[in-house]
Write an enzyme that holds these catalytic residues in place. Structure first.
Site, short mmCIF file in Angstrom:
data_model
loop_
_atom_site.label_atom_id
_atom_site.label_comp_id
_atom_site.label_asym_id
_atom_site.label_seq_id
_atom_site.Cartn_x
_atom_site.Cartn_y
_atom_site.Cartn_z
CG ASP A 1 7.28 76.61 68.37
OD1 ASP A 1 6.56 75.99 67.48
OD2 ASP A 1 7.14 76.06 69.47
CB CYS B 1 15.21 87.49 90.24
SG CYS B 1 14.26 86.09 90.33
CB CYS C 1 13.27 80.30 87.03
SG CYS C 1 14.71 81.24 86.56
CB CYS D 1 7.32 71.55 82.87
SG CYS D 1 7.90 72.37 84.51
S1 SF4 Z 1 13.71 84.20 84.54
FE1 SF4 Z 1 14.29 83.53 86.34
S2 SF4 Z 1 16.04 84.96 87.17
FE2 SF4 Z 1 14.94 86.10 85.58
S3 SF4 Z 1 13.20 87.28 86.68
FE3 SF4 Z 1 12.31 85.38 86.09
S4 SF4 Z 1 12.50 83.78 87.86
FE4 SF4 Z 1 14.00 85.53 88.26
S1 SF4 Z 2 9.98 74.02 82.08
FE1 SF4 Z 2 9.96 72.90 84.07
S2 SF4 Z 2 11.64 71.41 83.88
FE2 SF4 Z 2 11.71 72.71 82.05
S3 SF4 Z 2 13.34 74.29 82.82
FE3 SF4 Z 2 11.33 75.11 83.26
S4 SF4 Z 2 10.85 74.40 85.54
FE4 SF4 Z 2 12.66 72.95 84.59
#
Ligand code: SF4
Ligand code: SF4
Length: 350
Positions: free
Chosen positions: A135, A192, A195, A242
């Site tokens: 990466d 969905c 996130c 995270c």
């Molecule tokens: S990336 Fe986000 S929006 Fe797509 S399936 Fe996973 S949680 Fe749901």
């Molecule tokens: S890694 Fe953590 S801070 Fe970064 S976008 Fe995902 S949930 Fe948000």
């Protein structure tokens, strides 16, 4: 015309090298190049200036390595089955949370070795000219992996495989072999959006759009300066990266545990006690993280992250004592974050 290596042969060779999945993509990334330039123009990459380097060669593999005809994209699962479950660690403010990809040996080393061994095995079968990338190299690995059929880019901007979730590393072999290309993966986020609200710092500013300057992975790993005060409380006990947006993703019920022994948990970093980490000297840090990706951020940024996490925890005596010590640290960055943390704990204790 007979391909130089069949798809089945390539899959077999990739598995023998330790990869769980493989696909082949062409070199056209015009749409993704436009998105990358827009993201950079908005400044969402923050201090990751390396993203600006190499110009369009980052999105044009044939310009980066002249003669490149195909990109072999490879996935290696990293979820450590022996790690403490993520959610209870995130919920315990006396413990530090390390992104699950960083608990084992430095993946750059593991993947580079596996990529080199696969590229050599291909060369022994059919001579080819190649370069391997993990990466940190200037290639658009997620769009290439999508085009190679390994998964789609989710609303959180990570790659998701419908039979593999998102807990895997990507690596690439740029080759001049005219291998048959795979069908790009289709997207399956559908309606969905779990996130987006799950992100502690609202870094996913729109579906498929990440403002890295707000992302805890950026703040705790990429950023080596002072962490903006506005994000410190939201960082919670996350001391290296995270996983929240991936932890809530429904597709991760299909995630697979790492097969590679190098991704087993090292140094009990799956649930470390923050007060102990906060006392680590530079020598402790260097020796404990020998061979780990965490070592890349250096002692100063690591202790900075740990004292922020302590500032988000309970005001017990051990935490107060170690923070008082760190307030007079030789590093101005550590001392400033320790003062911030100490002020918070003392306010809470009063
Ligand atoms: S990336 Fe986000 S929006 Fe797509 S399936 Fe996973 S949680 Fe749901
Ligand atoms: S890694 Fe953590 S801070 Fe970064 S976008 Fe995902 S949930 Fe948000």
């Amino acid at each position: 015309m007979e391909p130089p290596i069949s798809r089945e042969e390539l899959q077999e060779m990739a598995r023998a090298a330790g990869f769980s999945r493989v696909g082949v993509a062409g070199v056209d990334l015009a749409t993704d190049e436009a998105r990358l330039l827009q993201w950079l123009a908005r400044g969402h990459h923050g201090r990751m200036h390396y993203m600006e380097r190499h110009g369009t060669r980052r999105s044009r593999p044939a310009e980066l390595i002249p003669g490149t005809a195909r990109v072999i994209s490879l996935a290696m699962d990293y979820w450590p089955a022996d790690a403490a479950p993520a959610e209870p660690v995130l919920a315990d403010p006396r413990l530090g949370y390390v992104s699950r990809y960083a608990l084992g040996r430095d993946y750059h080393k593991v993947l580079r070795q596996a990529l080199a061994s696969l590229a050599d095995a291909i060369a022994a079968r059919v001579p080819h000219s190649y370069r391997v990338f993990v990466d940190s190299g200037p290639v658009l690995e997620k769009p290439l992996a999508r085009n190679a059929g390994l998964g789609w880019i989710g609303k959180h901007t990570n790659l998701i495989g419908s039979d593999a979730g998102s807990y895997f590393f990507l690596g690439e072999i740029l080759t001049d072999l005219p291998l048959p290309v795979d069908e790009p993966a289709t997207a399956h986020c559908g309606s969905c959006s779990a996130c987006m609200p799950a992100c502690p710092t609202q870094a996913i500013i729109a579906p498929f759009e990440l403002d890295a300057r707000r992302c805890i992975s950026y703040l705790t790993i990429e950023l080596r300066e002072s962490i903006p005060v506005e994000f410190r409380a939201a960082i919670g006990n996350r001391i290296y990266g995270c996983d929240d947006c991936q932890l809530v993703c429904p597709w991760n019920k299909f995630a697979r545990a790492a097969a590679h022994p190098d991704f087993r948990v090292r140094q009990e970093m799956d649930a470390p006690r923050l007060v102990e980490l906060a006392g680590w000297s530079r020598e402790d840090f260097e020796s404990r993280f020998e061979g780990s990706a965490i070592r890349r951020i250096g002692h100063e940024a690591f202790i900075r992250n740990v004292v922020v996490a302590l500032g988000n925890g309970p005001p017990d005596e051990a935490a107060l004592a170690v923070l008082r010590q760190r307030c007079s640290d030789d590093s101005a960055i550590i001392a400033e974050h320790a003062r911030w943390a100490l002020d918070r704990l003392q306010f809470r204790a009063s």
